[in-house]
Design a protein around this motif. Structure first.
Motif, PDB file in Angstrom:
ATOM      1  N   GLY A 224       0.789  -1.219   0.000  1.00  0.00           N
ATOM      2  CA  GLY A 224       0.000   0.000   0.000  1.00  0.00           C
ATOM      3  C   GLY A 224       0.822   1.270   0.000  1.00  0.00           C
ATOM      4  N   LEU A 225       2.140   1.130  -0.059  1.00  0.00           N
ATOM      5  CA  LEU A 225       3.028   2.292  -0.081  1.00  0.00           C
ATOM      6  C   LEU A 225       3.742   2.373  -1.418  1.00  0.00           C
ATOM      7  CD1 LEU A 225       4.738   2.083   3.446  1.00  0.00           C
ATOM      8  CD2 LEU A 225       2.719   3.418   2.790  1.00  0.00           C
ATOM      9  N   SER A 226       4.124   3.575  -1.806  1.00  0.00           N
ATOM     10  CA  SER A 226       4.880   3.761  -3.040  1.00  0.00           C
ATOM     11  C   SER A 226       6.280   3.176  -2.890  1.00  0.00           C
ATOM     12  CB  SER A 226       4.991   5.255  -3.362  1.00  0.00           C
ATOM     13  OG  SER A 226       5.811   5.902  -2.393  1.00  0.00           O
ATOM     14  N   VAL A 227       6.965   3.046  -4.005  1.00  0.00           N
ATOM     15  CA  VAL A 227       8.357   2.607  -3.993  1.00  0.00           C
ATOM     16  C   VAL A 227       9.186   3.508  -3.086  1.00  0.00           C
ATOM     17  CG1 VAL A 227      10.450   2.446  -5.415  1.00  0.00           C
ATOM     18  CG2 VAL A 227       8.280   1.485  -6.250  1.00  0.00           C
ATOM     19  N   LEU A 228       8.984   4.810  -3.205  1.00  0.00           N
ATOM     20  CA  LEU A 228       9.739   5.757  -2.384  1.00  0.00           C
ATOM     21  C   LEU A 228       9.448   5.565  -0.899  1.00  0.00           C
ATOM     22  CD1 LEU A 228      11.605   8.196  -2.051  1.00  0.00           C
ATOM     23  CD2 LEU A 228       9.616   9.677  -2.467  1.00  0.00           C
ATOM     24  N   ASP A 229       8.185   5.389  -0.550  1.00  0.00           N
ATOM     25  CA  ASP A 229       7.838   5.220   0.854  1.00  0.00           C
ATOM     26  C   ASP A 229       8.336   3.884   1.399  1.00  0.00           C
ATOM     27  OD1 ASP A 229       6.665   7.682   1.141  1.00  0.00           O
ATOM     28  OD2 ASP A 229       4.663   6.981   0.592  1.00  0.00           O
ATOM     29  N   ASN A 230       8.382   2.862   0.547  1.00  0.00           N
ATOM     30  CA  ASN A 230       8.985   1.601   0.968  1.00  0.00           C
ATOM     31  C   ASN A 230      10.455   1.814   1.324  1.00  0.00           C
ATOM     32  OD1 ASN A 230       7.671  -1.385   0.578  1.00  0.00           O
ATOM     33  ND2 ASN A 230       6.540   0.146  -0.609  1.00  0.00           N
ATOM     34  N   ALA A 231      11.149   2.550   0.486  1.00  0.00           N
ATOM     35  CA  ALA A 231      12.568   2.801   0.741  1.00  0.00           C
ATOM     36  C   ALA A 231      12.763   3.663   1.983  1.00  0.00           C
ATOM     37  CB  ALA A 231      13.206   3.466  -0.477  1.00  0.00           C
ATOM     38  N   ALA A 232      11.911   4.665   2.155  1.00  0.00           N
ATOM     39  CA  ALA A 232      12.007   5.510   3.347  1.00  0.00           C
ATOM     40  C   ALA A 232      11.784   4.691   4.613  1.00  0.00           C
ATOM     41  CB  ALA A 232      11.003   6.647   3.261  1.00  0.00           C
ATOM     42  N   ALA A 233      10.888   3.701   4.539  1.00  0.00           N
ATOM     43  CA  ALA A 233      10.628   2.842   5.700  1.00  0.00           C
ATOM     44  C   ALA A 233      11.873   2.047   6.087  1.00  0.00           C
ATOM     45  CB  ALA A 233       9.469   1.895   5.401  1.00  0.00           C
ATOM     46  N   ALA A 234      12.703   1.689   5.101  1.00  0.00           N
ATOM     47  CA  ALA A 234      13.935   0.968   5.404  1.00  0.00           C
ATOM     48  C   ALA A 234      14.872   1.815   6.250  1.00  0.00           C
ATOM     49  CB  ALA A 234      14.626   0.544   4.106  1.00  0.00           C
ATOM     50  N   PHE A 235      14.881   3.120   6.032  1.00  0.00           N
ATOM     51  CA  PHE A 235      15.692   4.013   6.855  1.00  0.00           C
ATOM     52  C   PHE A 235      15.095   4.167   8.248  1.00  0.00           C
ATOM     53  CE2 PHE A 235      17.225   5.029   2.685  1.00  0.00           C
ATOM     54  CZ  PHE A 235      18.540   5.401   2.876  1.00  0.00           C
ATOM     55  N   THR A 236      13.779   4.143   8.333  1.00  0.00           N
ATOM     56  CA  THR A 236      13.113   4.300   9.623  1.00  0.00           C
ATOM     57  C   THR A 236      13.460   3.155  10.564  1.00  0.00           C
ATOM     58  OG1 THR A 236      11.281   5.445   8.559  1.00  0.00           O
ATOM     59  CG2 THR A 236      10.874   4.566  10.752  1.00  0.00           C
ATOM     60  N   VAL A 237      13.623   1.939  10.014  1.00  0.00           N
ATOM     61  CA  VAL A 237      13.972   0.788  10.839  1.00  0.00           C
ATOM     62  C   VAL A 237      15.258   1.038  11.597  1.00  0.00           C
ATOM     63  CG1 VAL A 237      14.736  -1.617  10.727  1.00  0.00           C
ATOM     64  CG2 VAL A 237      12.733  -0.886   9.424  1.00  0.00           C
ATOM     65  N   VAL A 238      16.220   1.697  10.950  1.00  0.00           N
ATOM     66  CA  VAL A 238      17.523   1.945  11.562  1.00  0.00           C
ATOM     67  C   VAL A 238      17.501   3.196  12.422  1.00  0.00           C
ATOM     68  CG1 VAL A 238      19.959   2.418  11.083  1.00  0.00           C
ATOM     69  CG2 VAL A 238      18.694   0.784   9.676  1.00  0.00           C
ATOM     70  N   ASP A 239      16.771   4.214  11.973  1.00  0.00           N
ATOM     71  CA  ASP A 239      16.812   5.518  12.624  1.00  0.00           C
ATOM     72  C   ASP A 239      15.418   5.942  13.064  1.00  0.00           C
ATOM     73  OD1 ASP A 239      17.834   7.950  13.526  1.00  0.00           O
ATOM     74  OD2 ASP A 239      17.509   8.931  11.595  1.00  0.00           O
ATOM     75  N   GLY A 240      14.724   5.023  13.723  1.00  0.00           N
ATOM     76  CA  GLY A 240      13.368   5.317  14.152  1.00  0.00           C
ATOM     77  C   GLY A 240      13.351   6.182  15.402  1.00  0.00           C
ATOM     78  N   VAL A 241      12.162   6.428  15.894  1.00  0.00           N
ATOM     79  CA  VAL A 241      12.006   7.252  17.091  1.00  0.00           C
ATOM     80  C   VAL A 241      10.945   6.601  17.976  1.00  0.00           C
ATOM     81  CG1 VAL A 241      10.228   8.722  16.083  1.00  0.00           C
ATOM     82  CG2 VAL A 241      11.647   9.611  17.931  1.00  0.00           C
ATOM     83  N   ARG A 242      11.129   6.708  19.279  1.00  0.00           N
ATOM     84  CA  ARG A 242      10.169   6.138  20.218  1.00  0.00           C
ATOM     85  C   ARG A 242       8.868   6.947  20.204  1.00  0.00           C
ATOM     86  NH1 ARG A 242      12.328   2.323  23.523  1.00  0.00           N
ATOM     87  NH2 ARG A 242      14.600   2.161  23.589  1.00  0.00           N
ATOM     88  N   LEU A 243       7.787   6.279  20.656  1.00  0.00           N
ATOM     89  CA  LEU A 243       6.482   6.931  20.674  1.00  0.00           C
ATOM     90  C   LEU A 243       6.520   8.220  21.492  1.00  0.00           C
ATOM     91  CD1 LEU A 243       3.466   6.971  20.048  1.00  0.00           C
ATOM     92  CD2 LEU A 243       3.101   5.496  22.044  1.00  0.00           C
ATOM     93  N   ALA A 244       7.190   8.193  22.649  1.00  0.00           N
ATOM     94  CA  ALA A 244       7.252   9.380  23.502  1.00  0.00           C
ATOM     95  C   ALA A 244       7.892  10.547  22.767  1.00  0.00           C
ATOM     96  CB  ALA A 244       8.031   9.072  24.781  1.00  0.00           C
ATOM     97  N   GLY A 245       8.921  10.235  21.988  1.00  0.00           N
ATOM     98  CA  GLY A 245       9.575  11.289  21.223  1.00  0.00           C
ATOM     99  C   GLY A 245       8.662  11.889  20.177  1.00  0.00           C
TER     100      GLY A 245
END
Length: 260
Positions: free
Chosen positions: A98-119
């Motif tokens: 359900g995500l574009s190619v670009l958003d799929n790739a951006a999600a790969a970066f989020t896995v490494v550099d994510g942020v906690r819910l509180a943040g």
């Protein structure tokens, strides 16, 4: 003064064993791969190739030892291995449909550099900035590996199949990958798509990545790998440089049912 010790390999697999009930899928298999090297794993169907990847990433119960840059990672959860830089692809494409190619790739970066819910709740502007940075990095990464702007807003299932296979590798590479396990990337492709895959794998090696490749297409294997492991019925029957392995009588027997 004593000569400096050689650095440990990127990934060292020692006496790897996997059993599914009464089936011994892997039996005391060992190999290593270093930075800037492509190691190929080949063998007939059922030889234990994909079980090797599952075992290395601690996705199945196994025996033996796996070390990442000299540190034992036995018992480390699969997602934590990914954060340490050990990533893998699968035989079947796996995207967020359900995500574009670009958003799929951006999600790969989020896995490494994510942020906690509180943040996210306390400093939402930082999360917005982080997402913007991830999309910019993802856009640049896709372009570097030949997935141009005209494909980036499309859904992964709508881009050409050859590009889908490349995209799977790019998503696994993402940010922070150090060792990449690539499982049959050439399945269902040929011609120029095959050459594009060879160039992509070569580019990853050129970036200093350690790559382990499972593949049935021997033309691709012989073009890109530096060393080969041959498995048959869960055991390692050959290990070395491609030209040497090709002449090994045990390899010829496993593939052709005869001894040269």
């Amino acid at each position: 003064m004593p000569a400096p010790a050689d650095p440990p390999p990127a990934l060292c697999v020692e006496e790897l064993g996997v059993r599914y009930g009464s089936l011994q899928a892997l039996d005391s298999v060992s190999w290593t791969v270093s930075d800037g090297e492509i190691l190929g794993i080949i063998g007939p169907n059922g030889a234990g190739k994909s079980s090797s990847f599952a075992a290395v990433t601690n996705s199945v119960r196994r025996s033996g030892t796996v070390s990442l840059y000299g540190s034992t990672v036995d018992g480390v959860a699969t997602h934590r291995l990914a954060r340490r830089g050990l990533r893998r692809t699968f035989q079947q494409n796996s995207f967020y449909s359900g995500l574009s190619v670009l958003d799929n790739a951006a999600a790969a970066f989020t896995v490494v550099d994510g942020v906690r819910l509180a943040g996210s709740l306390c400093t939402p502007w930082r999360e917005v900035s982080r997402r913007r940075r991830h999309r910019a990095s993802a856009r640049a990464l896709l372009a570097e590996f030949g997935i141009g702007a005209k494909y980036q807003q499309m859904y992964p299932d709508d881009i050409p199949y050859g590009l889908q296979r490349c995209l799977s590798i790019v998503l696994a590479f993402g940010a922070g990958a150090r060792v990449l396990l690539v499982d049959e990337p050439a399945a269902g492709v040929g011609g120029q798509d095959m050459q594009n895959l060879a160039e992509l794998l070569g580019e990853l090696r050129g970036r200093g990545l350690a790559v382990v490749l499972i593949e049935h297409h021997m033309d691709l294997v012989m073009e890109v790998v530096d060393r080969l492991v041959v498995l048959d019925r869960g055991q390692r029957i050959a290990y070395g440089e491609p030209e040497e392995v090709q002449r090994d009588p045990a390899v010829l027997e496993a593939y052709l049912g005869r001894v040269a």
